[in-house]
Design an enzyme around this catalytic site. Structure first.
Site, short mmCIF file in Angstrom:
data_model
loop_
_atom_site.label_atom_id
_atom_site.label_comp_id
_atom_site.label_asym_id
_atom_site.label_seq_id
_atom_site.Cartn_x
_atom_site.Cartn_y
_atom_site.Cartn_z
N LYS A 16 0.89 -0.84 -0.01
CA LYS A 16 0.22 0.08 0.06
C LYS A 16 0.65 1.47 -0.31
O LYS A 16 0.64 2.23 -0.64
CB LYS A 16 -0.58 -0.28 1.45
CG LYS A 16 -1.84 -1.17 1.44
CD LYS A 16 -2.71 -0.74 2.74
CE LYS A 16 -1.55 -1.41 4.24
NZ LYS A 16 -1.06 -2.34 3.85
N GLY A 40 3.47 -0.49 9.02
CA GLY A 40 4.81 -0.49 8.08
C GLY A 40 5.27 0.14 6.72
O GLY A 40 5.41 -1.06 6.09
N HIS A 41 4.74 1.09 6.37
CA HIS A 41 4.77 1.30 5.18
C HIS A 41 6.02 1.40 4.01
O HIS A 41 6.09 2.65 4.57
CB HIS A 41 3.66 2.37 5.00
CG HIS A 41 2.14 2.02 5.50
ND1 HIS A 41 0.82 3.32 4.98
CD2 HIS A 41 1.96 0.76 5.65
CE1 HIS A 41 -0.26 2.28 5.81
NE2 HIS A 41 0.62 1.23 6.01
N THR A 126 2.57 -7.01 17.34
CA THR A 126 4.25 -6.40 17.18
C THR A 126 4.36 -5.89 18.04
O THR A 126 5.06 -5.09 18.23
CB THR A 126 3.62 -5.18 16.19
OG1 THR A 126 2.61 -4.63 16.32
CG2 THR A 126 3.28 -5.12 14.58
N GLN A 217 -2.29 -2.29 8.09
CA GLN A 217 -3.19 -3.37 7.80
C GLN A 217 -3.62 -4.34 6.65
O GLN A 217 -3.34 -3.09 5.68
CB GLN A 217 -3.33 -4.16 9.44
CG GLN A 217 -2.82 -3.79 10.26
CD GLN A 217 -2.95 -2.24 10.73
OE1 GLN A 217 -3.64 -1.67 11.70
NE2 GLN A 217 -1.18 -1.97 11.57
N SER A 294 7.99 -5.04 7.45
CA SER A 294 9.21 -4.17 8.28
C SER A 294 8.91 -3.00 9.28
O SER A 294 9.10 -2.57 9.40
CB SER A 294 8.55 -2.81 6.72
OG SER A 294 6.75 -3.72 6.51
N THR A 295 7.87 -3.62 10.03
CA THR A 295 7.84 -3.80 11.41
C THR A 295 9.01 -3.92 12.64
O THR A 295 9.52 -3.64 12.98
CB THR A 295 6.29 -2.98 12.24
OG1 THR A 295 5.68 -2.20 10.96
CG2 THR A 295 6.38 -2.74 13.20
N GLY A 297 10.44 -7.19 11.45
CA GLY A 297 11.56 -7.70 10.99
C GLY A 297 11.08 -9.34 11.17
O GLY A 297 12.36 -10.49 10.76
P1 IMP Z 1 -1.39 -5.81 16.39
O1 IMP Z 1 -1.56 -5.04 15.27
O2 IMP Z 1 0.14 -5.58 16.95
O3 IMP Z 1 -2.12 -5.82 17.56
O4 IMP Z 1 -1.03 -7.63 15.76
C1 IMP Z 1 -2.07 -8.22 15.79
C2 IMP Z 1 -1.77 -8.63 14.41
O5 IMP Z 1 -2.15 -8.31 13.32
C3 IMP Z 1 -0.40 -9.78 14.44
O6 IMP Z 1 -0.77 -10.78 13.69
C4 IMP Z 1 0.56 -9.04 14.14
O7 IMP Z 1 1.88 -9.55 13.01
C5 IMP Z 1 0.03 -7.93 12.51
N1 IMP Z 1 -0.07 -6.45 11.93
C6 IMP Z 1 -0.08 -5.80 12.61
N2 IMP Z 1 0.39 -4.51 12.16
C7 IMP Z 1 0.70 -5.41 10.34
C8 IMP Z 1 1.43 -4.91 9.17
O8 IMP Z 1 0.97 -3.65 8.85
N3 IMP Z 1 0.90 -5.74 8.49
C9 IMP Z 1 0.43 -6.69 8.20
N4 IMP Z 1 0.00 -7.79 10.25
C10 IMP Z 1 -0.36 -6.56 10.85
#
Ligand code: IMP
Length: 419
Positions: A16, A40-41, A126, A217, A294-295, A297
């Site tokens: 995105k 993480g964009h 994350t 996300q 990207s957030t 690793g």
């Molecule tokens: P949270 O958003 O940190 O609470 O994580 C909840 C779930 O969403 C986990 O499986 C994360 O890996 C996933 N997640 C959160 N942000 C991203 C993103 O920007 N990209 C991919 N997965 C994400």
């Protein structure tokens, strides 16, 4: 008046950032409306890879205003670090950043609580404190930017919350880990540096001529329409637009909705993933696609594209058009698989089950397509695309009954084709 919503149509990491960066110059404003620094964009800026976690990707264009609206949970420390990082490369935000006075802030006790929760139930978050900040918001214990001005009230809110977390996690937290006084002082210090950007954001949005809404996300991680409980804590689909911006539903009637998806599928963290490849092919997708968070690793789980899931996303978001990214990652594959349905207890199903117990049991039904085995990386004209790649694209379009209007053919701004 132009309004475009760009959403992730999978489990996040669809690319995105690059798409929003490309489209941003067409708009007056770019808005992040949900999530927080869990996002993480990634964009390539002046030949360098840049990852934005909180600021909308549009900030990279100096004439575009950047808005963080009320649905985002803001970690002030990380926000300032991001602003500094941009200043260092000559990007100034002085008069063009707007932070909603109603946005909740992420504090150290949210992160402490998340660590404990993750030790008990592994979602694979994350660890940016996002879930607990939304928990506190809905438990009506949250702290918003507008609450910081009243210092006495701020202190008592923090103190109550710190005591609440300590009480909740008595066994796991030693007393010295959380101090209300420290959290309070740090919050005041950080607020001083951002306070000039804090405004009533919905007023700013209403008065703007053209706005791009940047989803974070992916829709399959949406708290309501995603793979609950293996989801993020916000409405990362179109469902979050009104509550996340403070704008009325009517405002979005004439908006366009674009969904960004990869030519295959990835997921970070735990949760069902019917088309996951626990094989060499999966390894190959991870390696060629550089599929590492990207957030955080973390290596991303990889698999074939799942059109049952994609159709669910198209329907629940009202997607008008699709953007396909990372087609070039498939360049070397001899045969490609596309999941067109699921098999459940011997029967074919075409809907996306709401419960993870069922989703964990479905088997993907694949159609196989021939690979093109030639490089498509950086292709800028549809005429230069191999026929088999065009067949792959048309097959997906027909199956999901939605046009693919853009192809991203590499990470840089110039590497795309408008269809
Ligand atoms: P949270 O958003 O940190 O609470 O994580 C909840 C779930 O969403 C986990 O499986 C994360 O890996 C996933 N997640 C959160 N942000 C991203 C993103 O920007 N990209 C991919 N997965 C994400």
């Amino acid at each position: 008046m132009k309004k475009l919503v760009v959403l992730g149509a999978q489990w996040g990491d669809e690319g995105k950032g690059k798409v929003v960066d490309l489209l941003s110059p067409e708009f007056d404003m770019v808005v992040r409306y949900q999530g927080g620094s869990n996002a993480g964009h990634t964009v390539i800026y002046n030949q360098k890879r840049l990852v934005l976690h909180l600021l909308p990707t549009g900030v990279l264009h100096k004439d575009v205003k950047a808005v963080i609206s009320q649905g985002v949970v803001i970690d002030l420390q990380l926000l300032l670090e991001e602003i500094k990082k941009l200043e260092e490369i000559g990007i100034n935000l002085t008069d063009r950043l707007f932070l909603s006075d109603r946005a909740h802030i992420v504090l150290s006790y949210h992160k402490a609580l998340e660590k404990i929760l993750e030790n008990k139930d592994k979602i694979g978050t994350t660890l940016r404190g996002i879930g607990p900040t939304y928990m506190f918001k809905f438990a009506r214990r949250g702290i918003r930017l507008c609450d910081i001005k009243d210092e006495n009230r701020l202190y008592s809110l923090i103190e109550e919350n710190v005591n609440f977390v300590k009480e909740l996690c008595r066994e796991e937290l030693s007393d010295c880990e959380l101090s209300a006084q420290e959290v309070y002082e740090k919050t005041l210090e950080l607020y001083q540096t951002v306070k000039d950007w804090v405004v009533d954001v919905s007023k700013v949005l209403i008065s703007s001529q053209s706005v791009l809404f940047e989803g974070a996300q992916g829709s399959l991680l949406d708290i309501d329409s995603g793979t609950y409980p293996f989801v993020t804590s916000s409405n990362s689909s179109a469902l979050g637009l009104t509550s996340g911006t403070g704008l009325p539903p009517k405002y979005f009637c004439d908006a366009k909705f674009w969904g960004v998806f990869k030519a295959y599928l990835t997921r970070v963290g735990a949760g069902p993933f019917p088309t996951e490849l626990n094989s060499q092919e999966g390894e190959l997708l991870r390696k060629i696609g550089d599929e590492f968070g990207s957030t955080t690793g973390r290596p991303r789980r990889c698999g074939w594209i799942d059109l049952v899931a994609l159709k669910h996303v198209i329907e629940t978001n009202g997607i008008d058009a699709l953007v396909m990214t990372k087609l070039d990652v498939l360049d070397t594959f001899e045969r490609l698989k596309v999941c067109v349905a699921y098999r459940l207890d011997g029967k074919i199903i075409e809907h996306f089950p709401p419960d993870i117990m069922t989703l964990q049991r479905v088997e993907p039904v694949f159609e196989e397509l021939p690979g093109w085995q030639t490089s498509t990386r950086g292709t800028r004209s549809i005429n230069d695309m191999p026929d088999k790649a065009l067949e792959f694209i048309s097959f997906i379009e027909e199956q999901v009954n939605t046009p693919i209007v853009m192809l991203s053919t590499g990470p840089s701004r110039e590497e795309y084709i408008l269809l």
